[in-house]
Design a protein around this motif. Structure first.
Motif, mmCIF file in Angstrom:
data_model
loop_
_atom_site.group_PDB
_atom_site.id
_atom_site.type_symbol
_atom_site.label_atom_id
_atom_site.label_comp_id
_atom_site.label_asym_id
_atom_site.label_seq_id
_atom_site.Cartn_x
_atom_site.Cartn_y
_atom_site.Cartn_z
ATOM 1 N N UNK A 440 0.836 -1.198 0.000
ATOM 2 C CA UNK A 440 0.000 0.000 0.000
ATOM 3 C C UNK A 440 0.869 1.246 0.000
ATOM 4 N N UNK A 441 0.524 2.213 -0.860
ATOM 5 C CA UNK A 441 1.089 3.562 -0.774
ATOM 6 C C UNK A 441 0.014 4.468 -0.191
ATOM 7 N N UNK A 442 0.339 5.150 0.894
ATOM 8 C CA UNK A 442 -0.612 5.998 1.603
ATOM 9 C C UNK A 442 -0.190 7.451 1.483
ATOM 10 N N UNK A 456 -2.686 2.245 14.137
ATOM 11 C CA UNK A 456 -3.825 1.867 13.315
ATOM 12 C C UNK A 456 -4.287 3.096 12.545
ATOM 13 N N UNK A 457 -4.393 2.945 11.226
ATOM 14 C CA UNK A 457 -4.705 4.074 10.362
ATOM 15 C C UNK A 457 -5.987 3.785 9.595
ATOM 16 N N UNK A 458 -6.895 4.755 9.598
ATOM 17 C CA UNK A 458 -8.070 4.656 8.750
ATOM 18 C C UNK A 458 -7.807 5.445 7.481
ATOM 19 N N UNK A 459 -8.089 4.828 6.351
ATOM 20 C CA UNK A 459 -7.798 5.499 5.079
ATOM 21 C C UNK A 459 -8.831 5.136 4.034
ATOM 22 N N UNK A 460 -8.823 5.922 2.956
ATOM 23 C CA UNK A 460 -9.751 5.726 1.849
ATOM 24 C C UNK A 460 -8.989 5.251 0.617
ATOM 25 N N UNK A 461 -9.408 4.120 0.088
ATOM 26 C CA UNK A 461 -8.763 3.584 -1.106
ATOM 27 C C UNK A 461 -9.121 4.415 -2.334
ATOM 28 N N UNK A 462 -8.167 4.547 -3.252
ATOM 29 C CA UNK A 462 -8.398 5.205 -4.522
ATOM 30 C C UNK A 462 -8.569 4.156 -5.612
ATOM 31 N N UNK A 470 -9.187 0.045 7.599
ATOM 32 C CA UNK A 470 -8.292 0.322 8.725
ATOM 33 C C UNK A 470 -7.096 -0.605 8.614
ATOM 34 N N UNK A 471 -5.908 -0.040 8.745
ATOM 35 C CA UNK A 471 -4.669 -0.791 8.555
ATOM 36 C C UNK A 471 -3.757 -0.564 9.752
ATOM 37 N N UNK A 472 -3.140 -1.638 10.241
ATOM 38 C CA UNK A 472 -2.147 -1.530 11.309
ATOM 39 C C UNK A 472 -0.766 -1.507 10.667
ATOM 40 N N UNK A 473 0.003 -0.500 10.978
ATOM 41 C CA UNK A 473 1.319 -0.314 10.364
ATOM 42 C C UNK A 473 2.325 -1.269 11.004
ATOM 43 N N UNK A 474 2.922 -2.153 10.189
ATOM 44 C CA UNK A 474 3.950 -3.066 10.702
ATOM 45 C C UNK A 474 5.345 -2.643 10.266
ATOM 46 N N UNK A 527 -5.587 7.326 0.613
ATOM 47 C CA UNK A 527 -5.379 8.637 1.223
ATOM 48 C C UNK A 527 -5.918 8.614 2.652
ATOM 49 N N UNK A 528 -5.332 9.431 3.503
ATOM 50 C CA UNK A 528 -5.788 9.489 4.891
ATOM 51 C C UNK A 528 -7.165 10.138 4.971
ATOM 52 N N UNK A 529 -7.812 9.942 6.103
ATOM 53 C CA UNK A 529 -9.128 10.533 6.311
ATOM 54 C C UNK A 529 -9.070 12.056 6.238
#
Length: 547
Positions: A440-442, A456-462, A470-474, A527-529
């Protein structure tokens, strides 16, 4: 390893000769004049360079051309000759003070941030951010796009050829004679090497960029010989010792044995071809590699080659191999390999069975895939037209769009949803899974807190996978780096070899499902919320319902 001072000097000179400040569109100057006239010249602007769709029906591209962009910025300044010409082509209403102002214009207030050259990149992700006075950055736009568009396209094409060929075969770029002019030829050699090719036939590219060069003979060389009378000189000194040998006589003595062994009638062999091979062997006894399809591959070319190669072997030299440029390349390579094995056993030269078989002949991506589906004994593949002209896609389609002015986000809203831009300055993050592959590129706004592992990041897919997740950054990397600031390149420029190595490592971090040449799995960009809300606010304010 950074490029050496001599390499950089040579490369910079080559660039400045062909990439001058006037290598741009006229409308950049008409806009610049209007900015100057209405007092907006020094507004603080941020532009982003990106492309909207991944090329060749794939799911990625290789980013290339950054080094040229940085060298262009370093030398950006108008000469009096430039200004005199501009004054002659711009409307007569343009005030002379504008041309005096252009004398002072350079890139000293420009900052450029970018993903590293050689990176695997994706559609809609900002790859270069250029910040500076509005008038200046506007004047840079077209040239920067010119420098990255073809470079990235041909590097991506080369990477796809590399995947299609597989890791075991050597790839040679042979496209200079089919390229779009000398600039296209040089760029093709440079960026196909970055994309994964091993060598080029382009001598100037070798000089300027340090790319390994290679070459043999053309059909014209072989057809220029008619008989053994044309062989001058006839002798060759052995690899060890001083006593010279008559190579013509040695070949004539070997020829009946070779023909008997290969079951080829002696009278079928073309004597002019044999004379050409002997002459080339005398010229290059340690680099003997010739075309064998000028007349007939199996009834003349291969037996003539084997005869001369065996004669060289008796003098202590090892031939390199043959090149095929017509016919069923895969099938012929298998037969020729068996012939080499037969000669190796019969004449007791073990290395003979491993002689190189090089093929060429209008090879494209489909050809390479077909080779892998057939039995073949090909070692090296030469590719020209379909590599350097990129016939499957003529342009990558980079664009440069204003995203911030004087600290306020800017956007392009249009009925064409593919052309809507994402407002504001951004940070680009690349997220990786447990296997080390990026997934993923955010894109986040510049003023958002940095991502950290475990967050934990909430984001919108393009794109096609639109929706909230929601994605947990590893594991995460920030993609943009500072490359140009205060009129200086921030760190030593990498060599072409360094960029090539980086590109191959970058490709390894992309999962095989995304690199498939046919029906690849879509790569996710999000993209972020906060950026999503900003985008929606612009849409609402302008009565638009599209992303």
């Amino acid at each position: 390893m950074a490029a050496s001072a001599e390499e950089l000097k040579c490369d910079t000179q080559a660039l400045s000769d062909r990439v001058q400040p006037l290598l741009t569109d006229l409308y950049q100057f008409t806009m610049a004049y209007s900015y100057w006239k209405c007092g907006k010249a020094n507004d603080s602007a941020v532009f982003e360079i990106f492309f909207r769709e991944n090329p060749f029906g794939g799911e990625y591209a290789l980013f290339a051309g950054l080094t040229d962009c940085l060298q262009f910025l370093s030398n950006f300044q108008y000469t009096q000759e430039d200004l005199d010409y501009l004054e002659s082509v711009l409307p007569c209403t343009v005030e002379k003070d504008f041309f005096e102002y252009l004398k002072t214009v350079d890139a000293s207030e420009v900052a450029l941030r970018s993903v590293p050259e050689g990176s695997v990149v994706f559609a809609r992700v900002p790859l270069i951010e250029v910040q500076g006075p509005l008038l200046v950055v506007q004047l840079l736009e077209t040239t920067l796009l010119c420098l990255v568009n073809y470079a990235s396209l041909v590097a991506t094409n080369a990477a796809r050829f590399r995947i299609a060929a597989g890791p075991d075969k050597k790839l040679i770029e042979l496209g200079l004679r089919r390229a779009q002019g000398p600039d296209g030829g040089l760029s093709a050699s440079r960026y196909s090497y970055i994309g994964g090719f091993d060598k080029t036939s382009n001598v100037l590219a070798g000089k300027l960029y340090g790319i390994p060069v290679t070459g043999t003979v053309a059909h014209s060389f072989i057809s220029s010989f008619n008989s053994m009378v044309d062989v001058k000189p006839r002798t060759l000194k052995p690899a060890t010792g001083d006593k010279v040998a008559d190579l013509v006589s040695l070949c004539e003595n070997l020829l009946p044995y070779v023909c008997h062994l290969l079951k080829v009638p002696l009278e079928r062999l073309n004597q002019g071809e044999l004379a050409a091979f002997i002459s080339y062997a005398i010229s290059f006894p340690k680099n003997f590699l010739v075309l064998v399809d000028t007349y007939n591959v199996m009834w003349s070319g291969v037996p003539n080659f084997c005869t001369v190669a065996l004669a060289l072997a008796k003098l202590g030299y090892q031939a390199v191999g043959i090149r095929l440029d017509s016919g069923d390349l895969a099938q012929q390579s298998v037969v020729i390999r068996r012939i080499f094995q037969t000669c190796s056993i019969e004449f007791q030269f073990p290395w003979f069975m491993s002689l190189s078989i090089t093929v060429s002949n209008n090879i494209n991506e489909k050809s390479l895939l077909q080779f892998n589906q057939q039995e073949n004994s090909i070692d090296v593949i030469g590719v020209g037209t379909h590599l350097v002209t990129c016939p499957l896609q003529s342009s990558l389609g980079y664009v440069c769009k204003l995203v911030e002015l004087n600290g306020s986000p800017r956007i392009k809203l249009t009925e064409d949803t593919n052309k809507i831009t994402l407002p504001g300055r951004k940070t680009v993050y690349r997220l990786f899974d447990a296997s080390g592959h990026c997934f993923l590129d955010l894109l986040a706004l510049k003023d958002e807190p940095s991502l950290v592992v475990g967050q934990e990041v909430e984001c919108q897919m393009l794109g096609k996978g639109e929706g909230s997740v929601r994605i947990v950054v590893s594991r995460v990397e920030t993609m943009h780096q500072d490359y140009f600031r205060e009129a200086k390149i921030c760190s030593p420029l990498p060599s072409v070899m360094d960029v090539r190595e980086y590109s191959q490592c970058s490709l390894l971090m992309l999962g095989e499902e995304h690199k498939r040449l046919s029906k690849p799995k879509p790569y996710k960009v999000a993209i972020t919320e906060k950026l999503y809300r900003l985008l929606n606010n612009f849409k609402i304010a302008n009565g638009s319902s599209h992303i």
